[in-house]
Design a protein around this motif. Structure first.
Motif, PDB file in Angstrom:
ATOM      1  N   ALA A 178       0.827  -1.212   0.000  1.00  0.00           N
ATOM      2  CA  ALA A 178       0.000   0.000   0.000  1.00  0.00           C
ATOM      3  C   ALA A 178       0.861   1.262   0.000  1.00  0.00           C
ATOM      4  O   ALA A 178       0.536   2.242  -0.678  1.00  0.00           O
ATOM      5  N   LEU A 179       1.942   1.237   0.766  1.00  0.00           N
ATOM      6  CA  LEU A 179       2.852   2.387   0.758  1.00  0.00           C
ATOM      7  C   LEU A 179       3.461   2.583  -0.625  1.00  0.00           C
ATOM      8  O   LEU A 179       3.613   3.713  -1.106  1.00  0.00           O
ATOM      9  N   ALA A 180       3.818   1.476  -1.273  1.00  0.00           N
ATOM     10  CA  ALA A 180       4.388   1.569  -2.616  1.00  0.00           C
ATOM     11  C   ALA A 180       3.374   2.123  -3.607  1.00  0.00           C
ATOM     12  O   ALA A 180       3.715   2.924  -4.483  1.00  0.00           O
ATOM     13  N   ALA A 181       2.119   1.700  -3.477  1.00  0.00           N
ATOM     14  CA  ALA A 181       1.074   2.195  -4.376  1.00  0.00           C
ATOM     15  C   ALA A 181       0.844   3.690  -4.187  1.00  0.00           C
ATOM     16  O   ALA A 181       0.399   4.377  -5.112  1.00  0.00           O
ATOM     17  N   ASN A 182       1.137   4.162  -2.983  1.00  0.00           N
ATOM     18  CA  ASN A 182       0.957   5.588  -2.683  1.00  0.00           C
ATOM     19  C   ASN A 182       2.292   6.319  -2.626  1.00  0.00           C
ATOM     20  O   ASN A 182       2.396   7.392  -2.052  1.00  0.00           O
ATOM     21  N   GLY A 183       3.321   5.695  -3.194  1.00  0.00           N
ATOM     22  CA  GLY A 183       4.654   6.293  -3.153  1.00  0.00           C
ATOM     23  C   GLY A 183       5.520   5.759  -4.265  1.00  0.00           C
ATOM     24  O   GLY A 183       5.050   5.488  -5.378  1.00  0.00           O
ATOM     25  N   LEU A 184       6.800   5.533  -3.951  1.00  0.00           N
ATOM     26  CA  LEU A 184       7.780   5.128  -4.952  1.00  0.00           C
ATOM     27  C   LEU A 184       8.558   3.908  -4.484  1.00  0.00           C
ATOM     28  O   LEU A 184       8.928   3.805  -3.317  1.00  0.00           O
ATOM     29  N   LYS A 185       8.809   2.990  -5.418  1.00  0.00           N
ATOM     30  CA  LYS A 185       9.655   1.835  -5.148  1.00  0.00           C
ATOM     31  C   LYS A 185      11.042   2.105  -5.720  1.00  0.00           C
ATOM     32  O   LYS A 185      11.181   2.482  -6.889  1.00  0.00           O
ATOM     33  N   TYR A 186      12.066   1.880  -4.900  1.00  0.00           N
ATOM     34  CA  TYR A 186      13.453   2.045  -5.340  1.00  0.00           C
ATOM     35  C   TYR A 186      14.056   0.648  -5.517  1.00  0.00           C
ATOM     36  O   TYR A 186      14.211  -0.096  -4.549  1.00  0.00           O
ATOM     37  N   ASN A 187      14.384   0.313  -6.777  1.00  0.00           N
ATOM     38  CA  ASN A 187      14.865  -1.046  -7.043  1.00  0.00           C
ATOM     39  C   ASN A 187      16.384  -1.131  -7.192  1.00  0.00           C
ATOM     40  O   ASN A 187      16.913  -2.175  -7.558  1.00  0.00           O
ATOM     41  N   ARG A 188      17.091  -0.029  -6.861  1.00  0.00           N
ATOM     42  CA  ARG A 188      18.562  -0.064  -6.831  1.00  0.00           C
ATOM     43  C   ARG A 188      19.039   0.615  -5.546  1.00  0.00           C
ATOM     44  O   ARG A 188      19.931   1.456  -5.553  1.00  0.00           O
ATOM     45  N   PHE A 189      18.450   0.169  -4.440  1.00  0.00           N
ATOM     46  CA  PHE A 189      18.820   0.671  -3.110  1.00  0.00           C
ATOM     47  C   PHE A 189      19.799  -0.311  -2.484  1.00  0.00           C
ATOM     48  O   PHE A 189      19.619  -1.530  -2.573  1.00  0.00           O
ATOM     49  N   HIS A 190      20.814   0.211  -1.806  1.00  0.00           N
ATOM     50  CA  HIS A 190      21.890  -0.635  -1.294  1.00  0.00           C
ATOM     51  C   HIS A 190      22.181  -0.377   0.179  1.00  0.00           C
ATOM     52  O   HIS A 190      22.135   0.761   0.650  1.00  0.00           O
ATOM     53  N   THR A 191      22.499  -1.444   0.880  1.00  0.00           N
ATOM     54  CA  THR A 191      22.928  -1.395   2.273  1.00  0.00           C
ATOM     55  C   THR A 191      24.426  -1.730   2.329  1.00  0.00           C
ATOM     56  O   THR A 191      25.075  -1.879   1.292  1.00  0.00           O
ATOM     57  N   THR A 192      24.961  -1.895   3.526  1.00  0.00           N
ATOM     58  CA  THR A 192      26.370  -2.280   3.656  1.00  0.00           C
ATOM     59  C   THR A 192      26.558  -3.788   3.577  1.00  0.00           C
ATOM     60  O   THR A 192      27.681  -4.261   3.476  1.00  0.00           O
ATOM     61  N   ALA A 193      25.463  -4.555   3.668  1.00  0.00           N
ATOM     62  CA  ALA A 193      25.448  -6.020   3.596  1.00  0.00           C
ATOM     63  C   ALA A 193      25.529  -6.718   4.951  1.00  0.00           C
ATOM     64  O   ALA A 193      25.518  -7.946   5.011  1.00  0.00           O
ATOM     65  N   VAL A 194      25.580  -5.955   6.053  1.00  0.00           N
ATOM     66  CA  VAL A 194      25.525  -6.584   7.365  1.00  0.00           C
ATOM     67  C   VAL A 194      24.944  -5.583   8.365  1.00  0.00           C
ATOM     68  O   VAL A 194      24.892  -4.378   8.107  1.00  0.00           O
ATOM     69  N   CYS A 195      24.534  -6.092   9.507  1.00  0.00           N
ATOM     70  CA  CYS A 195      23.649  -5.369  10.413  1.00  0.00           C
ATOM     71  C   CYS A 195      24.183  -4.064  10.995  1.00  0.00           C
ATOM     72  O   CYS A 195      23.766  -2.980  10.604  1.00  0.00           O
ATOM     73  N   SER A 196      25.047  -4.136  11.989  1.00  0.00           N
ATOM     74  CA  SER A 196      25.503  -2.919  12.681  1.00  0.00           C
ATOM     75  C   SER A 196      26.028  -1.855  11.726  1.00  0.00           C
ATOM     76  O   SER A 196      25.699  -0.669  11.871  1.00  0.00           O
ATOM     77  N   PRO A 197      26.847  -2.226  10.727  1.00  0.00           N
ATOM     78  CA  PRO A 197      27.302  -1.208   9.782  1.00  0.00           C
ATOM     79  C   PRO A 197      26.164  -0.510   9.048  1.00  0.00           C
ATOM     80  O   PRO A 197      26.198   0.719   8.875  1.00  0.00           O
ATOM     81  N   SER A 198      25.164  -1.262   8.605  1.00  0.00           N
ATOM     82  CA  SER A 198      24.025  -0.632   7.924  1.00  0.00           C
ATOM     83  C   SER A 198      23.299   0.321   8.853  1.00  0.00           C
ATOM     84  O   SER A 198      22.895   1.422   8.453  1.00  0.00           O
ATOM     85  N   ARG A 199      23.143  -0.068  10.093  1.00  0.00           N
ATOM     86  CA  ARG A 199      22.403   0.761  11.043  1.00  0.00           C
ATOM     87  C   ARG A 199      23.175   2.035  11.382  1.00  0.00           C
ATOM     88  O   ARG A 199      22.582   3.104  11.545  1.00  0.00           O
ATOM     89  N   ALA A 200      24.490   1.922  11.483  1.00  0.00           N
ATOM     90  CA  ALA A 200      25.296   3.112  11.741  1.00  0.00           C
ATOM     91  C   ALA A 200      25.231   4.070  10.556  1.00  0.00           C
ATOM     92  O   ALA A 200      25.108   5.291  10.726  1.00  0.00           O
ATOM     93  N   ALA A 201      25.320   3.538   9.340  1.00  0.00           N
ATOM     94  CA  ALA A 201      25.244   4.375   8.144  1.00  0.00           C
ATOM     95  C   ALA A 201      23.865   5.012   8.012  1.00  0.00           C
ATOM     96  O   ALA A 201      23.742   6.178   7.613  1.00  0.00           O
ATOM     97  N   LEU A 202      22.826   4.263   8.365  1.00  0.00           N
ATOM     98  CA  LEU A 202      21.462   4.773   8.235  1.00  0.00           C
ATOM     99  C   LEU A 202      21.214   5.975   9.123  1.00  0.00           C
ATOM    100  O   LEU A 202      20.614   6.964   8.699  1.00  0.00           O
ATOM    101  N   ILE A 203      21.641   5.928  10.381  1.00  0.00           N
ATOM    102  CA  ILE A 203      21.293   7.012  11.300  1.00  0.00           C
ATOM    103  C   ILE A 203      22.283   8.170  11.279  1.00  0.00           C
ATOM    104  O   ILE A 203      22.031   9.204  11.898  1.00  0.00           O
ATOM    105  N   THR A 204      23.402   8.005  10.541  1.00  0.00           N
ATOM    106  CA  THR A 204      24.387   9.093  10.505  1.00  0.00           C
ATOM    107  C   THR A 204      24.543   9.739   9.136  1.00  0.00           C
ATOM    108  O   THR A 204      25.037  10.865   9.041  1.00  0.00           O
ATOM    109  N   GLY A 205      24.195   9.029   8.064  1.00  0.00           N
ATOM    110  CA  GLY A 205      24.415   9.556   6.728  1.00  0.00           C
ATOM    111  C   GLY A 205      25.866   9.446   6.283  1.00  0.00           C
ATOM    112  O   GLY A 205      26.228   9.932   5.212  1.00  0.00           O
ATOM    113  N   ARG A 206      26.690   8.785   7.094  1.00  0.00           N
ATOM    114  CA  ARG A 206      28.101   8.583   6.736  1.00  0.00           C
ATOM    115  C   ARG A 206      28.346   7.113   6.410  1.00  0.00           C
ATOM    116  O   ARG A 206      27.580   6.236   6.795  1.00  0.00           O
TER     117      ARG A 206
END
Length: 805
Positions: A108-136
């Motif tokens: 439903a969110l996608a139908a009312n928004g946008l799907k990003y099909n080339r979105f990338h994480t760091t590939a593991v937990c803590s690093p992704s979470r640190a990057a997410l909340i800091t922008g670094r």
């Protein structure tokens, strides 16, 4: 000219006289106060309140009113923000991205928004979470690996620098209400006890409220939670375990209540809610009725499911029509190689995973509906990241496992007999299973590899949806610009008209690596702004630039907890090259045909690695977990004294009672027949406990959850009323890790019981259960008692003495 100048001078003199004689209010001059012109300067945080200057005389009568200090508020029209991130969910898992698990609220969110099909994480937990909340980048945030595996190097020490402020801090200081719900996994291993320090806990990082857990995972039915920095155990009801409690619902309830309170009290103040429940990380657990919805849905197996998902993704336009299905590496389990019994087991594992993720989506739907009920939905920016990395293939056998700690970390092997016998228990409180690594690979369709493999898209690429009804009008569309998890903070800040700060709490800020995605909201064909990005986890490396991607070939499989480390991770890794503009799924290695391009990409990676503190490369994994490898207040300490009520002492800060001899001495004062826990560490899936059962001194030890891995030594007689000294001597046989031991119980100096422990825990008791004195939390070590099993007498003190072998 002279007459005019004289007249002007006379006027100025007259005004000055009037001011001095009659006390003209200074408020008239406050309008040109130079400090007001620069207020608020949102690049320097925190922002002091601004107060206009009025006249202050010795008496009220002679003073003019002074405006109240003006507190900082968010910019006019700034949206509410709901940032959601799910755990260990691959690109091809959800219905939104063509997968088999129905996620109607994500849809439903996608139908009312946008799907990003080339979105990338760091590939593991803590690093992704640190990057997410800091922008670094994650190494800039000192989080190159998960917290428990940190090393002293700047990019890996897990101590997030003060030069890297979080989105919670930035938004709080800019007038938002901020909260964090669910998983953290960003507190250093040695700072995660109730003793603190708390500066790197969510509330120390600028979030006003936290309700969740600190570690890698949580038991859905008996989680170790904190509210702020206070331990809470919401699964207890009237002193007993509540059979209806489940974490996903509890987190949603708290998020709904917090959002409602924010808007009830301050309707014009925007909120920022970071909701990250930890689903669907192992242990895979869910309500029985939700698991039942998927009975028989995965009997076709993971190989056929991967093909079905791939075809559906093309049909839905999630991937290009000419995209290839990336090959499955030969090391993965094949469905046809499983026995009929193990096919039943593997299908059940996937049913549990699907039930868990679908139930989580339902709870998120409740949160979104509560925002709609408040009339706040239109101006709420919802960013929903379906996976902090690709799905997890951390199962060494290909048949799944019934305990991630017992099987992967401590090296046990599940048996088909046990798994089939306990099939109905899968998804419940007495199993902590994880599905087959080939199910993980199917959930990462159409890519190859999985979580931990940062070099390939199966590890790093996950689905993301952004919805903001008041701003995004081109809804139900796909955006295919390269995007990265570091882009989320800049996106939120641009949406809120808040600049990236240059100084926070007196510390100069490291510039953010991410780029705002707001440019993509109105234009599917807008040129991507995030043009280059490095990837690195456990020495798996990649570099993206303008559509090209260079990737190292993995040397170690995702499920290898103890890989043989490379002697030279720079030279020992082969490289691959992909043109992602023509090869959406990273399936055609063209390195041999483009050697110069590959060299260019490799050189660019090394430049980025040096810039962002990626060195040194380290491909060890569980071997880094030894607490001696990190700062430890207990280093060199052999005696630990605890008192009743001490709880939530994490494994990194508890006495290391693994692979060594030790003794536990408990001084107690009891009445006849009293019972309860004296001291325990870990729980049902691996742990130990010294307690009184019906007054009898008892020691229980669990290598795993298997019945033949549990040992209990008990005195034949109960304690008499009064003070007693109970001693447990644990004599380890030595000669390596995980070896046998002999346990002896003494009461007041007299031996009362002894027995052999045939197998001891070599690596880890638990990822979430802790050392506790006077009661037990989470799961019991054996099912001969039930938590909290509070000690009924008095514990004067408990002393643990570690002994060298």
């Amino acid at each position: 000219m002279k007459l005019s100048l004289t007249a002007t001078i006379k006027k100025c003199i007259l005004l000055l006289v009037l001011y001095l004689c009659f006390g003209i209010s200074q408020k008239a001059f406050a309008q040109v106060d130079p400090s007001q012109k620069n207020w608020p300067d949102r690049t320097v945080l925190p922002i002091e309140p601004y107060q206009k200057v009025g006249k202050v005389a010795p008496t009220i009568k002679g003073s003019d009113p002074i405006d109240w200090p003006k507190e900082i508020s968010a910019p006019e029209g700034a949206p509410n923000v709901l940032l959601i991130m799910i755990d260990d969910v691959g690109f091809g898992a959800t219905s939104t991205f063509g997968g088999p698990i129905p996620t109607p609220n994500f849809d439903a969110l996608a139908a009312n928004g946008l799907k990003y099909n080339r979105f990338h994480t760091t590939a593991v937990c803590s690093p992704s979470r640190a990057a997410l909340i800091t922008g670094r980048n994650h190494h800039t945030a000192a989080t190159g690996i998960i917290m428990e595996f940190s090393t002293p190097f700047p990019g890996y020490n897990s101590l997030v620098p003060r030069s890297v402020a979080t989105i919670g801090k930035i938004l709080t200081d800019n007038g938002y209400g901020t909260a964090w719900f669910g998983k953290n996994h960003n507190v250093p291993d040695w700072q995660s006890t109730p003793a603190g320090p708390f500066n790197l806990w969510p509330t120390g990082l600028g979030f006003e409220y936290f309700y969740g857990f600190l570690g890698a995972d949580a038991h859905q039915f008996r989680p170790a939670l904190f509210e702020g920095t206070k331990p809470v155990d919401p699964y207890f009801k009237d002193g007993k375990v509540d059979p209806d409690y489940i974490l996903d619902k509890d987190l949603a309830d708290h998020a709904i209540h917090w959002i409602q309170t924010q808007k009830n009290v301050s309707p014009n103040k925007p909120f920022f809610a970071y909701y990250t429940p930890g689903t669907a990380h192992a242990p895979h657990q869910a309500p029985k009725e939700w698991i039942a919805k998927f009975k028989g849905k995965f009997d076709q197996g993971f190989d056929k499911q991967r093909i079905a998902t791939y075809e559906n993704q093309k049909k839905l336009g999630i991937i290009p029509a000419d995209a290839k299905l990336a090959p499955t590496p030969a090391d993965y389990q094949k469905w046809d190689k499983l026995s009929p019994g193990m096919k039943k087991v593997a299908a059940r594992e996937m049913e549990v995973y699907a039930g868990m993720l679908a139930y989580c989506d339902y709870q998120i739907g409740r949160i979104i509906q509560s925002i709609k009920d408040l009339g706040q939905y239109d101006n709420t920016l919802v960013i929903f990241i379906m996976g902090d990395n690709g799905s997890s293939a951390e199962d060494p056998t290909g048949q799944g496992l019934t305990s991630e700690i017992g099987i992967m970390v401590n090296g046990e092997v599940d048996t088909e007999e046990f798994m089939l016998k306990n099939l109905d228990e899968f998804g419940g409180p007495w199993m902590a299973e994880h599905y087959s690594h080939s199910w993980a690979h199917a959930m990462n369709t159409p890519y190859q590899w999985d979580k931990k493999i940062a070099s390939h898209l199966g590890g790093s690429r996950t689905g993301m949806v952004i919805s903001w009804p008041a701003r995004i009008k081109q809804v139900d569309q796909i955006r295919s610009q390269f995007t990265h998890i570091t882009d989320i903070v800049p996106t939120i800040l641009e949406a809120a008209s808040i600049p990236q700060p240059t100084k926070v709490d007196g510390f100069d800020q490291t510039p953010m690596a991410g780029k705002s995605l707001v440019y993509s909201f109105d234009n599917a064909n807008a040129p991507e702004t995030h043009k280059t990005q490095y990837f690195e986890v456990i020495a798996n490396r990649a570099f993206y630039k303008d559509g090209w991607m260079a990737s190292t070939t993995p040397r170690n499989l995702p499920w290898q907890g103890h890989p043989v480390p490379s002697e030279d991770p720079v030279k020992d890794y082969k490289w691959e090259l992909y043109d992602l503009t023509k090869d959406f799924t990273q399936s055609n290695d063209i390195a041999a045909k483009n050697p110069e391009k590959l060299k260019e990409m490799q050189a660019a990676f090394m430049e980025e690695a040096e810039k962002y503190k990626v060195f040194p490369f380290d491909d060890r994994y569980i071997d880094r977990v030894n607490p001696e490898n990190r700062p430890n207040l207990n280093k060199g300490r052999t005696q630990f004294v605890f008192h009743e009520g001490t709880s939530r002492i994490t494994e990194g800060m508890a006495p290391n009672m693994k692979n060594t001899s030790f003794s536990i001495t408990a001084e107690v004062d009891v009445k006849a027949g009293q019972e309860g826990m004296i001291i325990t560490q870990g729980g049902y899936f691996a742990g130990l406990a010294l307690m009184l059962q019906k007054g009898k001194p008892t020691f229980s030890y669990a290598f795993s959850h298997y019945p033949n891995h549990k040992w209990t030594i008990q005195s034949p007689t109960a304690l008499t009323a009064g003070k007693h000294t109970i001693v447990l001597n644990f004599d380890y046989s030595g000669g390596g890790v995980g070896k046998p031991a002999k346990a002896t119980i003494l009461v007041d100096g007299q031996k009362v019981a002894e027995g052999n422990i045939e197998k001891t825990v070599p690596s880890r008791f638990s990822a979430d259960e802790t050392l506790d004195v006077g009661e037990d939390f989470g799961t019991p070590v054996t099912r001969d008692y039930e938590v909290p099993f509070t000690f009924q007498g008095e514990i004067i003190k408990v002393t643990v003495d570690l002994k060298s072998n």
